[in-house]
Scaffold this motif. Structure first.
Motif, PDB file in Angstrom:
ATOM      1  N   ASP A 255       0.803  -1.219   0.000  1.00 41.35           N
ATOM      2  CA  ASP A 255       0.000   0.000   0.000  1.00 41.35           C
ATOM      3  C   ASP A 255       0.838   1.274   0.000  1.00 41.35           C
ATOM      4  O   ASP A 255       0.354   2.335  -0.375  1.00 41.35           O
ATOM      5  CB  ASP A 255      -0.973   0.014   1.181  1.00 41.35           C
ATOM      6  CG  ASP A 255      -0.279  -0.175   2.517  1.00 41.35           C
ATOM      7  OD1 ASP A 255       0.697  -0.932   2.578  1.00 41.35           O
ATOM      8  OD2 ASP A 255      -0.718   0.438   3.514  1.00 41.35           O
ATOM      9  N   ARG A 256       2.102   1.217   0.424  1.00 46.43           N
ATOM     10  CA  ARG A 256       2.939   2.417   0.457  1.00 46.43           C
ATOM     11  C   ARG A 256       4.118   2.333  -0.519  1.00 46.43           C
ATOM     12  O   ARG A 256       5.076   3.096  -0.418  1.00 46.43           O
ATOM     13  CB  ARG A 256       3.462   2.653   1.882  1.00 46.43           C
ATOM     14  CG  ARG A 256       2.369   2.984   2.887  1.00 46.43           C
ATOM     15  CD  ARG A 256       2.944   3.220   4.265  1.00 46.43           C
ATOM     16  NE  ARG A 256       3.773   4.403   4.315  1.00 46.43           N
ATOM     17  CZ  ARG A 256       3.314   5.638   4.536  1.00 46.43           C
ATOM     18  NH1 ARG A 256       2.018   5.839   4.699  1.00 46.43           N
ATOM     19  NH2 ARG A 256       4.125   6.669   4.590  1.00 46.43           N
ATOM     20  N   ILE A 257       4.054   1.410  -1.473  1.00 45.74           N
ATOM     21  CA  ILE A 257       5.135   1.226  -2.427  1.00 45.74           C
ATOM     22  C   ILE A 257       4.716   1.789  -3.779  1.00 45.74           C
ATOM     23  O   ILE A 257       3.694   1.387  -4.339  1.00 45.74           O
ATOM     24  CB  ILE A 257       5.514  -0.261  -2.570  1.00 45.74           C
ATOM     25  CG1 ILE A 257       5.838  -0.875  -1.206  1.00 45.74           C
ATOM     26  CG2 ILE A 257       6.683  -0.416  -3.517  1.00 45.74           C
ATOM     27  CD1 ILE A 257       7.010  -0.232  -0.507  1.00 45.74           C
ATOM     28  N   LEU A 258       5.487   2.716  -4.304  1.00 46.24           N
ATOM     29  CA  LEU A 258       5.183   3.312  -5.592  1.00 46.24           C
ATOM     30  C   LEU A 258       5.454   2.314  -6.719  1.00 46.24           C
ATOM     31  O   LEU A 258       6.386   1.509  -6.630  1.00 46.24           O
ATOM     32  CB  LEU A 258       6.033   4.568  -5.801  1.00 46.24           C
ATOM     33  CG  LEU A 258       5.845   5.672  -4.758  1.00 46.24           C
ATOM     34  CD1 LEU A 258       6.792   6.826  -5.044  1.00 46.24           C
ATOM     35  CD2 LEU A 258       4.414   6.161  -4.721  1.00 46.24           C
ATOM     36  N   PRO A 259       4.652   2.357  -7.791  1.00 42.83           N
ATOM     37  CA  PRO A 259       4.791   1.342  -8.851  1.00 42.83           C
ATOM     38  C   PRO A 259       6.189   1.248  -9.447  1.00 42.83           C
ATOM     39  O   PRO A 259       6.663   0.150  -9.756  1.00 42.83           O
ATOM     40  CB  PRO A 259       3.769   1.812  -9.899  1.00 42.83           C
ATOM     41  CG  PRO A 259       2.757   2.587  -9.127  1.00 42.83           C
ATOM     42  CD  PRO A 259       3.525   3.265  -8.024  1.00 42.83           C
ATOM     43  N   TYR A 260       6.865   2.384  -9.600  1.00 43.91           N
ATOM     44  CA  TYR A 260       8.165   2.332 -10.266  1.00 43.91           C
ATOM     45  C   TYR A 260       9.213   1.607  -9.429  1.00 43.91           C
ATOM     46  O   TYR A 260      10.234   1.160  -9.951  1.00 43.91           O
ATOM     47  CB  TYR A 260       8.655   3.727 -10.650  1.00 43.91           C
ATOM     48  CG  TYR A 260       8.945   4.671  -9.515  1.00 43.91           C
ATOM     49  CD1 TYR A 260      10.153   4.629  -8.839  1.00 43.91           C
ATOM     50  CD2 TYR A 260       8.021   5.631  -9.136  1.00 43.91           C
ATOM     51  CE1 TYR A 260      10.435   5.504  -7.806  1.00 43.91           C
ATOM     52  CE2 TYR A 260       8.291   6.517  -8.097  1.00 43.91           C
ATOM     53  CZ  TYR A 260       9.494   6.451  -7.440  1.00 43.91           C
ATOM     54  OH  TYR A 260       9.764   7.315  -6.414  1.00 43.91           O
ATOM     55  N   ARG A 261       8.988   1.462  -8.128  1.00 42.92           N
ATOM     56  CA  ARG A 261       9.951   0.724  -7.304  1.00 42.92           C
ATOM     57  C   ARG A 261       9.958  -0.763  -7.659  1.00 42.92           C
ATOM     58  O   ARG A 261      10.992  -1.429  -7.557  1.00 42.92           O
ATOM     59  CB  ARG A 261       9.657   0.938  -5.822  1.00 42.92           C
ATOM     60  CG  ARG A 261       9.875   2.382  -5.377  1.00 42.92           C
ATOM     61  CD  ARG A 261       9.988   2.475  -3.874  1.00 42.92           C
ATOM     62  NE  ARG A 261      10.164   3.850  -3.431  1.00 42.92           N
ATOM     63  CZ  ARG A 261      11.320   4.491  -3.383  1.00 42.92           C
ATOM     64  NH1 ARG A 261      12.422   3.861  -3.772  1.00 42.92           N
ATOM     65  NH2 ARG A 261      11.406   5.737  -2.964  1.00 42.92           N
ATOM     66  N   LYS A 311      21.573   9.330  -6.041  1.00 40.43           N
ATOM     67  CA  LYS A 311      21.804   8.010  -5.470  1.00 40.43           C
ATOM     68  C   LYS A 311      20.850   6.960  -6.022  1.00 40.43           C
ATOM     69  O   LYS A 311      20.834   5.832  -5.543  1.00 40.43           O
ATOM     70  CB  LYS A 311      21.669   8.071  -3.943  1.00 40.43           C
ATOM     71  CG  LYS A 311      22.713   8.953  -3.266  1.00 40.43           C
ATOM     72  CD  LYS A 311      22.534   8.945  -1.764  1.00 40.43           C
ATOM     73  CE  LYS A 311      23.582   9.821  -1.073  1.00 40.43           C
ATOM     74  NZ  LYS A 311      23.405   9.828   0.402  1.00 40.43           N
ATOM     75  N   SER A 312      20.043   7.334  -6.993  1.00 42.23           N
ATOM     76  CA  SER A 312      19.016   6.429  -7.491  1.00 42.23           C
ATOM     77  C   SER A 312      19.278   6.071  -8.943  1.00 42.23           C
ATOM     78  O   SER A 312      19.795   6.875  -9.720  1.00 42.23           O
ATOM     79  CB  SER A 312      17.635   7.087  -7.360  1.00 42.23           C
ATOM     80  OG  SER A 312      16.647   6.301  -7.987  1.00 42.23           O
ATOM     81  N   GLU A 313      18.904   4.850  -9.312  1.00 39.95           N
ATOM     82  CA  GLU A 313      18.945   4.448 -10.709  1.00 39.95           C
ATOM     83  C   GLU A 313      17.569   4.559 -11.352  1.00 39.95           C
ATOM     84  O   GLU A 313      17.406   4.271 -12.531  1.00 39.95           O
ATOM     85  CB  GLU A 313      19.461   3.010 -10.821  1.00 39.95           C
ATOM     86  CG  GLU A 313      20.896   2.840 -10.341  1.00 39.95           C
ATOM     87  CD  GLU A 313      21.382   1.411 -10.495  1.00 39.95           C
ATOM     88  OE1 GLU A 313      20.813   0.686 -11.337  1.00 39.95           O
ATOM     89  OE2 GLU A 313      22.318   1.020  -9.785  1.00 39.95           O
ATOM     90  N   MET A 314      16.581   4.974 -10.582  1.00 42.09           N
ATOM     91  CA  MET A 314      15.236   5.136 -11.111  1.00 42.09           C
ATOM     92  C   MET A 314      15.153   6.399 -11.953  1.00 42.09           C
ATOM     93  O   MET A 314      15.804   7.395 -11.654  1.00 42.09           O
ATOM     94  CB  MET A 314      14.226   5.199  -9.967  1.00 42.09           C
ATOM     95  CG  MET A 314      14.093   3.900  -9.202  1.00 42.09           C
ATOM     96  SD  MET A 314      12.879   3.971  -7.884  1.00 42.09           S
ATOM     97  CE  MET A 314      13.728   4.981  -6.675  1.00 42.09           C
ATOM     98  N   THR A 315      14.351   6.355 -12.992  1.00 39.10           N
ATOM     99  CA  THR A 315      14.188   7.480 -13.893  1.00 39.10           C
ATOM    100  C   THR A 315      12.722   7.896 -13.950  1.00 39.10           C
ATOM    101  O   THR A 315      11.823   7.175 -13.489  1.00 39.10           O
ATOM    102  CB  THR A 315      14.641   7.102 -15.309  1.00 39.10           C
ATOM    103  OG1 THR A 315      13.729   6.129 -15.851  1.00 39.10           O
ATOM    104  CG2 THR A 315      16.053   6.538 -15.304  1.00 39.10           C
TER     105      THR A 315
END
Length: 446
Positions: A255-261, A311-315
């Motif tokens: 419930d608290r995790i964003l889809p892109y994670r 520090k993130s590899e997410m875009t």
């Protein structure tokens, strides 16, 4: 006599015509996708933070407070709302709402120390750095209301080394404990005697066997969902049985995790894609549906592939893919397109297969959103665009119900006029679209 043009024109970074927003809309646009002090493709983090500081005094106090709360609770942002609260504390008209706002937006113990670090960051020069600015009464009151939220485990977990410690906050604000047990925990905090938290960081830093530590933490349900996603590859390397990890993913809270994670986790641990996909889709089942025919238009231009943070590899492309996956699940009928230099229709696949289709659909180059809207916006109930709004060309008004989901914090964009614009990349933006349509059911479309 020279007649001055009183209309101040504005343009996106790629040259499309834009407009100057009223301060409250400008603050929302900058805040809702802001990872504080992190550079974006076209703007550096300092400029974005400075824009937030300049906008807060121009917006009505209650609206500022509401935006800060929305940024924390809906968009899951941690640092940017703290900066807003600190700026509110400077202003006589805004100051009365600071305590109430802080009590809402502080949801982890270390956010109290981070707020004070932001508060004292204005000092310039050695003399001023040694003498910290007095903390306003409203900030103290807000911190005092927030402190009792946290138990001994949370305090121990987030009491980290740094210029400001949790005991410093406690001495500063004189918070009152809820009961004798909390009073005892606070005394242990002050004396440095809180028991070390049983976390994966502590277990691994203490030299314990990695496999045994992870297996125990999973069995005792002490590994949170985000920690689980971040450590999938490390657990594989440590030899944790696949069945053990898979079972943890299948029962994790989403419930608290964003889809892109989930997308990022699958990139680092592709062996767990089936379980990660099911966990991601499981969270969507309770969402309100979008009836009728929907067209999704996803920006895959070059600027969307800059990292969200240093520090993130997410875009932002990951964020857009996550939202597209989510939207795909709640739409009755859906067509999906990507745009950059060209417009490409992709198959309406589900989950990670849709991510792959989106990212591999075409080269990641320019941003011709206007051309894409003209080509895609035909018959249908709604058009939803996921983009950082940095178009080369003008963007026409939508024929259907048009929504632009802006996933960046740039000063100027293109989602104006008849478009509805939603700022941010939380899953809340899709729920918001559904709620808006439900509330306006029967109203004429733009």
């Amino acid at each position: 006599m020279v007649r001055l043009n009183t209309f101040l024109r504005a343009f996106t970074h790629e040259g499309a015509p834009s407009r100057q927003l009223p301060p409250v809309q400008a603050l929302q646009r900058t805040l809702m996708s802001c990872l504080l002090w992190e550079d974006q493709f076209y703007e550096d983090g300092i400029a974005i933070a400075d824009r937030i500081k300049s906008l807060v005094p121009q917006v009505e106090p209650r609206e500022v407070a509401q935006l800060a709360v929305r940024a924390r609770e809906e968009m899951k942002l941690r640092h940017a709302p703290l900066l807003v609260a600190r700026e509110m504390a400077r202003l006589p008209q805004h100051r009365a709402l600071v305590a109430e706002t802080l009590s809402r937006i502080i949801q982890r113990p270390d956010e109290m120390t981070e707020l004070l670090a932001i508060y004292w960051a204005d000092a310039l020069g050695p003399q001023q750095q040694r003498k910290r600015q007095p903390v306003s009464a409203q900030v103290k009151k807000g911190l005092a209301k927030a402190f009792p939220k946290f138990d001994a485990y949370q305090l121990a977990k987030y009491d980290r080394e740094g210029p400001v410690r949790l005991r410093d906050v406690l001495f500063l604000v004189h918070a009152r404990p809820k009961d004798a047990a909390q009073e005892a925990a606070w005394k242990q905090l002050v004396d440095g005697e809180l028991a070390s938290p049983d976390t994966w960081e502590v277990a691994l830093s203490a030299g314990a066997d990695k496999r045994a530590s992870f297996e125990r933490l999973i069995a005792e349900k002490r590994l949170g969902a985000l920690a689980l996603l971040r450590n999938l590859r490390l657990m594989q390397q440590a030899g944790v049985p696949r069945a053990t990890v898979a079972a943890a993913i299948e029962t994790m809270r989403t419930d608290r995790i964003l889809p892109y994670r989930f997308i990022t986790a699958a990139r680092h641990a592709p062996d767990f894609e089936p379980e990660l996909e099911q966990a991601m889709l499981r969270a969507i089942k309770s969402y309100a549906r979008l009836p009728g025919r929907t067209r999704l238009l996803i920006d895959v231009s070059g600027s969307m592939f800059a990292s969200l943070s240093a520090k993130s590899e997410m875009t932002r492309a990951d964020a857009a893919c996550g939202l597209a996956i989510l939207a795909r699940e709640v739409c009755d009928e859906v067509e999906i397109f990507t745009f950059s230099d060209a417009v490409v229709k992709v198959p309406p696949r589900r989950g990670f297969a849709l991510r792959d289709a989106i990212l591999g659909s075409q080269p990641h180059s320019g941003t011709y959103l206007g051309r894409a809207v003209k080509e895609v916006d035909r018959n249908g109930d709604r058009l939803i665009v996921f983009t950082d709004e940095q178009s080369h060309d003008p963007v026409p008004s939508p024929r259907a119900r048009g929504t632009i989901v802006n996933v960046a914090s740039y000063q100027h964009g293109v989602g104006y006029g008849p478009w509805t614009r939603v700022d941010g990349f939380s899953e809340a933006v899709i729920a918001w679209i559904a709620a808006q349509e439900e509330s306006s059911r029967g109203a004429p479309l733009h």
